[in-house]
Design an enzyme around this catalytic site. Structure first.
Site, PDB file in Angstrom:
ATOM      1  N   GLU A  49       0.869  -1.177   0.000  1.00 30.54           N
ATOM      2  CA  GLU A  49       0.000   0.000   0.000  1.00 30.54           C
ATOM      3  C   GLU A  49       0.901   1.221   0.000  1.00 30.54           C
ATOM      4  O   GLU A  49       1.705   1.410   0.911  1.00 30.54           O
ATOM      5  CB  GLU A  49      -0.891   0.033   1.247  1.00 30.54           C
ATOM      6  CG  GLU A  49      -2.143  -0.795   1.124  1.00 30.54           C
ATOM      7  CD  GLU A  49      -3.030  -0.662   2.357  1.00 30.54           C
ATOM      8  OE1 GLU A  49      -2.844   0.309   3.132  1.00 30.54           O
ATOM      9  OE2 GLU A  49      -3.876  -1.521   2.566  1.00 30.54           O
ATOM     10  N   ASP A  60      -6.118   9.587   9.334  1.00 35.15           N
ATOM     11  CA  ASP A  60      -4.806   9.139   9.794  1.00 35.15           C
ATOM     12  C   ASP A  60      -4.425   9.748  11.130  1.00 35.15           C
ATOM     13  O   ASP A  60      -4.723  10.906  11.427  1.00 35.15           O
ATOM     14  CB  ASP A  60      -3.740   9.503   8.753  1.00 35.15           C
ATOM     15  CG  ASP A  60      -3.950   8.758   7.455  1.00 35.15           C
ATOM     16  OD1 ASP A  60      -4.057   7.527   7.519  1.00 35.15           O
ATOM     17  OD2 ASP A  60      -4.018   9.396   6.393  1.00 35.15           O
TER      18      ASP A  60
END
Length: 263
Positions: A49, A60
């Site tokens: 990824e 995040d």
């Protein structure tokens, strides 16, 4: 079949769980992130990824936010991220690469142009965390028509009423977020994850890969044992941020991969 589909078919034949590793493109700089990326397959990574740096990464935690900021401060762009993929593909044409990020940079470029460029560079799938299923016509469906997998996130708050909507245009694999909250915030627990994975697998034939909150080989093994594999991101990014040599970070990645593969 995409490289992602092929990889999961191979793992299923071997009776192995998948280990997926996340890195931020351009963190701490292009050369070192590319060195890390190139070393990942040998370290046991099944799917890479690749984070696309963005100024407002709402899903995040601090570790990934800071990685994205370092990359942006170093001049990382969507073009340079695609070039990283091309440079990787010069020596590896089999390891699947999923681009993970937010829609704004893609929207700014234009979806049609982006999909042509992503295909040409060698990207296999997309995880765009701020595009819900209601916006599938925006990118998801065009991406799938262009031959890219569009991977959706399911979470602990994705109930039985919502789940079919989440799954309807998902391909490649389902990414199950093991905790409620942001990346790197808490430890994943296999006892919590197992029933949720079973609930999702009852509704889809796609592999279910679990991420968020996995930082050790033992947790990677435990989570992979109740799913089709696991994802580690923040722990790897933290190792890079500490300034360790790439070879040391890859040794850590290998320990995580070995944990997942032992499940």
């Amino acid at each position: 079949m995409t490289r992602i589909d092929t990889k999961f078919a191979q793992l299923a034949e071997q009776g192995k769980k998948a280990f997926v590793a996340y890195i931020m493109a351009g963190d701490p700089d292009v050369d070192r992130s590319l060195e890390l990326m190139k070393g990942m397959p040998e370290a046991g990574v099944d799917v890479i990824e690749l984070g696309l740096p963005f100024t407002d990464p709402m899903a995040d935690g601090e570790t990934i936010q800071l990685a994205g900021q370092r990359a942006l401060d170093g001049g990382m762009t969507l073009d340079k991220t695609l070039q990283m993929v091309r440079d990787f593909r010069a020596t590896d044409n089999t390891t699947p690469i999923v681009l993970m990020g937010y829609y704004n940079p893609i929207y700014s470029r234009g979806v049609d142009r982006f999909l042509v460029d992503a295909n040409e560079a060698g990207i296999d799938g997309l995880i765009i965390v701020d595009l819900p299923p209601e916006e599938d016509e925006e990118l998801c469906i065009p991406a799938q028509k262009a031959g890219l997998n569009f991977i959706r996130l399911a979470t602990p708050t994705t109930d039985d009423k919502r789940l079919p909507k989440v799954l309807q245009n998902t391909s490649g694999f389902v990414y199950y977020v093991s905790i409620t909250g942001i990346t790197g915030a808490a430890a994943a627990q296999a006892t919590d994850v197992a029933p949720e994975v079973s609930r999702i697998k009852a509704k889809t034939d796609l592999p279910v890969i679990v991420g968020f909150g996995i930082r050790t080989p033992e947790t990677a093994r435990d989570i992979a044992s109740v799913a089709d594999g696991c994802v580690v991101g923040s722990a790897i990014v933290s190792e890079m941020a500490s300034g360790k040599p790439v070879s040391d970070v890859l040794a850590f990645v290998k320990s995580l991969a070995d944990g997942a593969h032992s499940a």
